[in-house]
Write a protein that holds these residues in place. Sequence first.
Motif, short mmCIF file in Angstrom:
data_model
loop_
_atom_site.label_atom_id
_atom_site.label_comp_id
_atom_site.label_asym_id
_atom_site.label_seq_id
_atom_site.Cartn_x
_atom_site.Cartn_y
_atom_site.Cartn_z
N ASN A 183 47.92 28.96 15.76
CA ASN A 183 47.61 28.36 17.16
C ASN A 183 46.46 29.09 17.63
O ASN A 183 46.23 29.71 18.86
CB ASN A 183 48.65 28.76 18.06
N THR A 189 50.97 17.10 12.07
CA THR A 189 49.47 16.87 11.54
C THR A 189 49.17 18.04 10.71
O THR A 189 48.27 17.75 9.57
CB THR A 189 48.70 17.01 12.90
N HIS A 240 52.46 24.06 21.84
CA HIS A 240 52.12 23.05 20.78
C HIS A 240 53.67 22.10 20.33
O HIS A 240 54.61 22.69 20.42
CB HIS A 240 51.94 23.66 19.48
N ARG A 266 44.28 26.80 13.13
CA ARG A 266 44.21 25.89 14.29
C ARG A 266 45.82 25.48 14.55
O ARG A 266 46.25 25.62 15.65
CB ARG A 266 43.33 24.77 14.14
N PHE A 267 46.54 24.79 13.38
CA PHE A 267 47.73 24.03 13.60
C PHE A 267 48.86 25.08 13.53
O PHE A 267 49.95 24.68 14.22
CB PHE A 267 47.93 22.97 12.90
N LYS A 290 54.30 17.13 17.17
CA LYS A 290 53.34 16.30 16.52
C LYS A 290 52.04 17.27 16.00
O LYS A 290 51.53 16.78 14.72
CB LYS A 290 52.70 15.47 17.43
N ASP A 291 51.66 18.30 16.57
CA ASP A 291 50.61 19.19 16.00
C ASP A 291 50.96 19.84 14.70
O ASP A 291 50.31 19.93 13.93
CB ASP A 291 50.35 20.15 17.01
N TYR A 292 52.32 20.25 14.53
CA TYR A 292 53.00 21.03 13.42
C TYR A 292 52.76 19.88 12.23
O TYR A 292 52.46 20.27 11.10
CB TYR A 292 54.20 21.54 13.52
#
Length: 100
Positions: free
Chosen positions: A60, A13, A6, A56-57, A9-11
């Motif tokens: 994981n 978001t 991850h 999800r974010f 950007k994923d974190y």
Amino acid sequence: MQAHEHSLKDYLTGLVLAIILTVIPFWVVWSSAFPAKPLFAIIALCALVQVLVHLRFFLNISLKRTGKDYLTALFFAGVLIFIMAGGTIWILFDLNFRMM
């Protein structure tokens, strides 16, 4: 066990979505824009979506990459939480009804 990659950007978001899903119920309650039943529905919906965002974010967990045993344990934990929270709400409303 599979490694999950991850990015920042994923974190970020997930963080932005979590903040939005936290602010919405506070704003709805503060503004008194809705009657009680839709208010509770909005809060419950935001809470449910926020749990999914965290899974999800931040944790994981993805349905595509997660093993069946892990999903079964996660589902069981969710059922237990639902029973405990639902039972608590049921008891509190019943006590409120009996005291009135």
